[in-house]
Design a protein around this motif. Structure first.
Motif, mmCIF file in Angstrom:
data_model
loop_
_atom_site.group_PDB
_atom_site.id
_atom_site.type_symbol
_atom_site.label_atom_id
_atom_site.label_comp_id
_atom_site.label_asym_id
_atom_site.label_seq_id
_atom_site.Cartn_x
_atom_site.Cartn_y
_atom_site.Cartn_z
ATOM 1 N N ALA A 1 -9.680 -9.303 71.079
ATOM 2 C CA ALA A 1 -10.876 -10.122 71.308
ATOM 3 C C ALA A 1 -11.078 -11.191 70.239
ATOM 4 N N PHE A 2 -10.841 -10.844 68.971
ATOM 5 C CA PHE A 2 -11.033 -11.802 67.869
ATOM 6 C C PHE A 2 -9.742 -12.019 67.070
ATOM 7 N N TRP A 3 -8.620 -11.667 67.649
ATOM 8 C CA TRP A 3 -7.318 -11.782 66.969
ATOM 9 C C TRP A 3 -7.190 -13.145 66.284
ATOM 10 N N ASP A 4 -6.880 -13.134 65.002
ATOM 11 C CA ASP A 4 -6.561 -14.354 64.252
ATOM 12 C C ASP A 4 -7.679 -15.401 64.315
ATOM 13 N N SER A 5 -8.919 -14.942 64.427
ATOM 14 C CA SER A 5 -10.042 -15.884 64.407
ATOM 15 C C SER A 5 -10.478 -16.119 62.962
ATOM 16 N N GLY A 6 -11.428 -17.051 62.767
ATOM 17 C CA GLY A 6 -11.880 -17.385 61.420
ATOM 18 C C GLY A 6 -13.083 -16.590 60.946
ATOM 19 N N LEU A 7 -13.424 -15.520 61.634
ATOM 20 C CA LEU A 7 -14.610 -14.735 61.284
ATOM 21 C C LEU A 7 -14.634 -14.360 59.801
ATOM 22 N N ALA A 8 -15.811 -14.547 59.194
ATOM 23 C CA ALA A 8 -15.993 -14.148 57.798
ATOM 24 C C ALA A 8 -16.688 -12.796 57.701
ATOM 25 N N SER A 9 -17.557 -12.507 58.657
ATOM 26 C CA SER A 9 -18.257 -11.215 58.679
ATOM 27 C C SER A 9 -18.734 -10.945 60.092
ATOM 28 N N ILE A 10 -19.002 -9.682 60.383
ATOM 29 C CA ILE A 10 -19.539 -9.322 61.689
ATOM 30 C C ILE A 10 -20.302 -8.008 61.583
ATOM 31 N N THR A 11 -21.413 -7.942 62.293
ATOM 32 C CA THR A 11 -22.162 -6.700 62.438
ATOM 33 C C THR A 11 -21.924 -6.186 63.846
ATOM 34 N N ILE A 12 -21.351 -5.003 63.952
ATOM 35 C CA ILE A 12 -21.036 -4.422 65.255
ATOM 36 C C ILE A 12 -22.317 -3.858 65.861
ATOM 37 N N PRO A 13 -22.747 -4.303 67.030
ATOM 38 C CA PRO A 13 -23.966 -3.776 67.637
ATOM 39 C C PRO A 13 -23.908 -2.259 67.823
ATOM 40 N N ALA A 14 -25.064 -1.632 67.719
ATOM 41 C CA ALA A 14 -25.134 -0.164 67.732
ATOM 42 C C ALA A 14 -24.619 0.451 69.021
ATOM 43 N N ASN A 15 -24.724 -0.248 70.160
ATOM 44 C CA ASN A 15 -24.317 0.318 71.449
ATOM 45 C C ASN A 15 -22.821 0.223 71.726
ATOM 46 N N VAL A 16 -22.090 -0.443 70.860
ATOM 47 C CA VAL A 16 -20.639 -0.546 71.072
ATOM 48 C C VAL A 16 -19.997 0.833 70.942
ATOM 49 N N THR A 17 -19.234 1.215 71.958
ATOM 50 C CA THR A 17 -18.522 2.501 71.939
ATOM 51 C C THR A 17 -17.032 2.323 71.682
ATOM 52 N N THR A 18 -16.494 1.132 72.002
ATOM 53 C CA THR A 18 -15.048 0.933 71.901
ATOM 54 C C THR A 18 -14.712 -0.407 71.264
ATOM 55 N N ILE A 19 -13.843 -0.359 70.267
ATOM 56 C CA ILE A 19 -13.221 -1.560 69.702
ATOM 57 C C ILE A 19 -11.744 -1.482 70.079
ATOM 58 N N GLY A 20 -11.271 -2.432 70.861
ATOM 59 C CA GLY A 20 -9.939 -2.352 71.436
ATOM 60 C C GLY A 20 -8.805 -2.605 70.466
ATOM 61 N N THR A 21 -7.607 -2.357 70.953
ATOM 62 C CA THR A 21 -6.379 -2.584 70.194
ATOM 63 C C THR A 21 -6.319 -4.027 69.683
ATOM 64 N N ASP A 22 -5.977 -4.174 68.405
ATOM 65 C CA ASP A 22 -5.786 -5.508 67.791
ATOM 66 C C ASP A 22 -7.031 -6.395 67.850
ATOM 67 N N ALA A 23 -8.198 -5.815 68.022
ATOM 68 C CA ALA A 23 -9.413 -6.603 68.260
ATOM 69 C C ALA A 23 -9.683 -7.626 67.156
ATOM 70 N N PHE A 24 -9.457 -7.241 65.896
ATOM 71 C CA PHE A 24 -9.717 -8.152 64.764
ATOM 72 C C PHE A 24 -8.454 -8.391 63.938
ATOM 73 N N ARG A 25 -7.335 -8.152 64.518
ATOM 74 C CA ARG A 25 -6.066 -8.260 63.780
ATOM 75 C C ARG A 25 -5.860 -9.679 63.236
ATOM 76 N N TYR A 26 -5.387 -9.741 62.017
ATOM 77 C CA TYR A 26 -5.064 -10.997 61.332
ATOM 78 C C TYR A 26 -6.274 -11.915 61.137
#
Length: 301
Positions: free
Chosen positions: A231-256
Motif C-alpha cells: 500500500a505504501f511501498w517506497d513512499s515518502g512517508l515520514a510518520s504514520i498513526t495506524i487507526p485503532a480499527n485496523v486489523t491487518t497490515i498487508g505484506t510489504d505495506a511499508f517496505r522501503y
C-alpha cells in the motif's frame, strides 16, 4: 419419371444455394478493422470496439472517441475501449456518445495534460484501466449513474476512489468514500492525503512509490480495517498513526519507506496481523510498540 424427379430436386437445390448466397453473413462474418481519426476499430456483429491507435510519437493535441462510428454509411455503436488500445499524448481526450465500457489497461501509458472526459453512458471502468497514464484531470458527465468526479478525482458512486489525477496539490478525499482502489495514487505528487472516517480499505499498491507523500492523516473515529499489500511501498512517508480499527497490515505495506521514522499504534488497537516484510527496509525506523492483541507477525516484518 426418374428424370423429372431428378430435375425437381436439382432445381430446389439450386434455389437454396442462391438464397443462402445472398443472405447477410452477420453472425459469422469476420471482424473488419477500420481506422478513423487515429483510432483503430474492430467492427463485428453490428458493434465496434476500439482495439488500437496510430498517433505519432510527437503528437500533442485533442482526440475523441465518438459513438456511433460511421463506416460505409452505416452506424455502429462503439461498445468498448479495449485492452491496451490507447497510446498517445493528448491535451484533451474525450469519450462521447453511447460507449459502455473502458476495459482493463485500456490506456496503459498515455499523457493527458488537460482533461479526460467520460460520458454518461460509460458504466464499467476496468481494473487499472488507466495503467501508468498521467491524467491531469478527470471529468465525468453529471448524468452518469455509476461514476462522478470531484476536483479532478475519479470516483465510483458506490464509495470507491478510482484514481487520482497527476497533481502536486494536497488531497482531501471525499467524505463517504469507503475504498481506495489499487494504484489510485500512482501518479500523485502531492505532499499529503487526508482520509475520511468512512474509508475501510486501502487496497494493494494504492500509494506505492509516492515519493512526495510525507503525511497521511486519519480522524480519530476512522473505520479503516485493512492496509493492503504494498500500500505504501517506497513512499515518502515520514510518520504514520495506524487507526485503532485496523486489523491487518498487508505484506510489504511499508517496505522501503526510507524516511519513515515513526509508526504509532494506539493502545486500543485491534491489529491482529502484520504481513511479511511489512516494514522491511525502513532504515530510519528504530522501533515500533506492538499491540497486545497481535496474533500474527510474519517473518521479516
Amino acid at each position: 419419371m426418374k428424370h423429372s424427379l431428378f430435375r425437381k430436386v436439382l432445381s430446389l437445390a439450386l434455389c437454396l444455394i442462391m438464397v443462402f448466397s445472398v443472405m447477410p453473413l452477420t453472425a459469422g462474418a469476420a471482424a473488419i478493422e477500420y481506422t478513423s481519426s487515429n483510432f483503430i476499430y474492430s467492427i463485428e456483429n453490428g458493434k465496434a470496439t476500439v482495439i488500437g491507435s496510430t498517433f505519432p510519437s510527437d503528437y500533442e493535441g485533442f482526440a475523441a472517441i465518438v459513438s456511433p462510428l460511421v463506416y460505409n454509411n452505416e452506424e455502429y455503436q462503439v461498445t468498448s475501449i479495449g485492452y491496451d488500445s490507447i497510446d498517445g499524448n493528448f491535451t484533451y481526450l474525450f469519450f462521447y456518445g453511447d460507449i459502455e465500457r473502458i476495459e482493463d489497461n485500456a490506456m496503459r501509458n498515455s499523457d493527458v495534460t488537460k482533461s479526460l472526459y467520460i460520458s454518461d453512458s460509460i458504466t464499467y471502468i476496468g481494473d487499472k484501466a488507466f495503467g501508468n497514464s498521467r491524467v491531469a484531470w478527470f471529468g465525468v458527465d453529471g448524468k452518469n449513474p455509476v461514476y462522478y468526479s470531484n476536483n479532478g478525482y475519479l470516483y465510483k458512486r458506490d464509495g470507491t476512489l478510482m484514481v487520482a489525477p497527476k497533481t502536486e496539490e494536497a488531497c482531501v478525499i471525499d467524505d463517504g468514500t469507503k475504498t481506495i482502489k489499487s494504484m489510485a495514487f500512482h501518479n500523485f505528487f502531492g505532499p499529503s492525503v487526508t482520509i475520511p472516517a468512512s474509508v475501510t480499505t486501502i487496497a494493494y499498491e494504492t500509494f506505492e512509490s509516492c515519493s512526495s507523500l510525507t503525511n497521511v492523516t486519519f480522524p480519530e473515529n476512522s473505520q479503516l480495517t485493512t492496509i493492503g499489500t504494498d500500500a505504501f511501498w517506497d513512499s515518502g512517508l515520514a510518520s504514520i498513526t495506524i487507526p485503532a480499527n485496523v486489523t491487518t497490515i498487508g505484506t510489504d505495506a511499508f517496505r522501503y519507506c526510507d524516511n519513515l521514522t515513526s509508526v504509532i499504534i494506539p493502545d486500543n488497537s485491534q491489529l491482529t496481523t502484520i504481513g511479511f516484510a511489512s516494514f522491511l527496509g525502513c532504515s530510519a525506523l528504530t522501533s515500533i510498540t506492538l499491540p497486545a492483541g497481535l496474533t500474527s507477525l510474519d517473518m521479516a516484518a
